[in-house]
Design a protein around this motif. Structure first.
Motif, PDB file in Angstrom:
ATOM      1  N   ALA A  22      -1.011  -9.707   4.865  1.00 45.58           N
ATOM      2  CA  ALA A  22      -0.427  -8.637   5.675  1.00 45.58           C
ATOM      3  C   ALA A  22      -1.321  -7.406   5.704  1.00 45.58           C
ATOM      4  CB  ALA A  22       0.950  -8.268   5.135  1.00 45.58           C
ATOM      5  N   CYS A  23      -2.475  -7.487   5.076  1.00 44.94           N
ATOM      6  CA  CYS A  23      -3.451  -6.380   5.037  1.00 44.94           C
ATOM      7  C   CYS A  23      -2.847  -5.098   4.472  1.00 44.94           C
ATOM      8  CB  CYS A  23      -4.038  -6.132   6.418  1.00 44.94           C
ATOM      9  SG  CYS A  23      -4.896  -7.554   7.081  1.00 44.94           S
ATOM     10  N   GLY A  24      -1.925  -5.234   3.539  1.00 41.99           N
ATOM     11  CA  GLY A  24      -1.355  -4.067   2.881  1.00 41.99           C
ATOM     12  C   GLY A  24      -0.319  -3.322   3.697  1.00 41.99           C
ATOM     13  N   LYS A  25       0.206  -3.931   4.754  1.00 43.68           N
ATOM     14  CA  LYS A  25       1.209  -3.260   5.586  1.00 43.68           C
ATOM     15  C   LYS A  25       2.553  -3.952   5.412  1.00 43.68           C
ATOM     16  CE  LYS A  25      -2.156  -1.588   8.821  1.00 43.68           C
ATOM     17  NZ  LYS A  25      -2.469  -1.291  10.191  1.00 43.68           N
ATOM     18  N   MET A  32       6.391 -11.341   8.847  1.00 44.20           N
ATOM     19  CA  MET A  32       5.943 -12.675   8.449  1.00 44.20           C
ATOM     20  C   MET A  32       7.050 -13.446   7.746  1.00 44.20           C
ATOM     21  SD  MET A  32       2.111 -11.727   7.130  1.00 44.20           S
ATOM     22  CE  MET A  32       1.681 -13.340   6.521  1.00 44.20           C
ATOM     23  N   LEU A  33       7.885 -12.735   6.981  1.00 42.24           N
ATOM     24  CA  LEU A  33       8.984 -13.383   6.262  1.00 42.24           C
ATOM     25  C   LEU A  33      10.270 -13.470   7.086  1.00 42.24           C
ATOM     26  CD1 LEU A  33       8.505 -11.797   2.729  1.00 42.24           C
ATOM     27  CD2 LEU A  33       7.902 -14.105   3.463  1.00 42.24           C
ATOM     28  N   GLY A  34      10.272 -12.824   8.250  1.00 40.14           N
ATOM     29  CA  GLY A  34      11.459 -12.862   9.097  1.00 40.14           C
ATOM     30  C   GLY A  34      12.511 -11.837   8.722  1.00 40.14           C
ATOM     31  N   ARG A  53      -0.140  -3.411  -2.935  1.00 42.26           N
ATOM     32  CA  ARG A  53      -1.416  -2.740  -2.672  1.00 42.26           C
ATOM     33  C   ARG A  53      -1.414  -2.251  -1.238  1.00 42.26           C
ATOM     34  NH1 ARG A  53      -6.878  -5.069  -4.828  1.00 42.26           N
ATOM     35  NH2 ARG A  53      -7.421  -3.225  -3.673  1.00 42.26           N
ATOM     36  N   SER A  54      -1.528  -0.965  -1.063  1.00 43.36           N
ATOM     37  CA  SER A  54      -1.516  -0.358   0.258  1.00 43.36           C
ATOM     38  C   SER A  54      -2.800  -0.680   1.007  1.00 43.36           C
ATOM     39  CB  SER A  54      -1.376   1.158   0.123  1.00 43.36           C
ATOM     40  OG  SER A  54      -1.557   1.791   1.365  1.00 43.36           O
ATOM     41  N   CYS A  55      -2.734  -0.584   2.321  1.00 40.65           N
ATOM     42  CA  CYS A  55      -3.937  -0.802   3.127  1.00 40.65           C
ATOM     43  C   CYS A  55      -4.944   0.314   2.904  1.00 40.65           C
ATOM     44  CB  CYS A  55      -3.574  -0.919   4.604  1.00 40.65           C
ATOM     45  SG  CYS A  55      -2.720   0.505   5.281  1.00 40.65           S
TER      46      CYS A  55
END
Length: 88
Positions: A22-25, A32-34, A53-55
């Motif tokens: 999710a690139c930290g978002k 993605m998980l719905g 971990r934040s982007c």
């Protein structure tokens, strides 16, 4: 001989992979998980003790933090670091 069965990832591994995909978002991870919003994702991470971990996080000398966090840790003015980043 039968092939070795593939072990499913542990919850910790699954959540860490989700974070990187999710690139930290958090909003992307929720989609993605719905899930409808990111609050369920943050509760899921808290339940398993995994830090999100934040982007904006990056590694510097073995420590992962945001630019502001690194500046505070190193005693550097955050404003000056932002100016330096813009100029160079």
């Amino acid at each position: 001989m039968r092939p070795c069965p593939v072990m499913p990832p542990t919850p910790r591994e699954f959540l860490e992979n989700l974070n990187s995909e999710a690139c930290g978002k958090m909003d992307v991870a929720a989609a993605m998980l719905g899930f409808a919003d990111h609050s369920r994702v943050s509760r899921l991470f808290a339940a398993y003790g995994v830090k999100w971990r934040s982007c904006r996080d990056f590694d510097y000398r073995g420590v992962t933090d945001t630019l502001r966090g690194h500046c505070i840790r190193l005693g550097i003015s955050f404003k000056r670091a932002k100016l330096y980043r813009q100029r160079h």
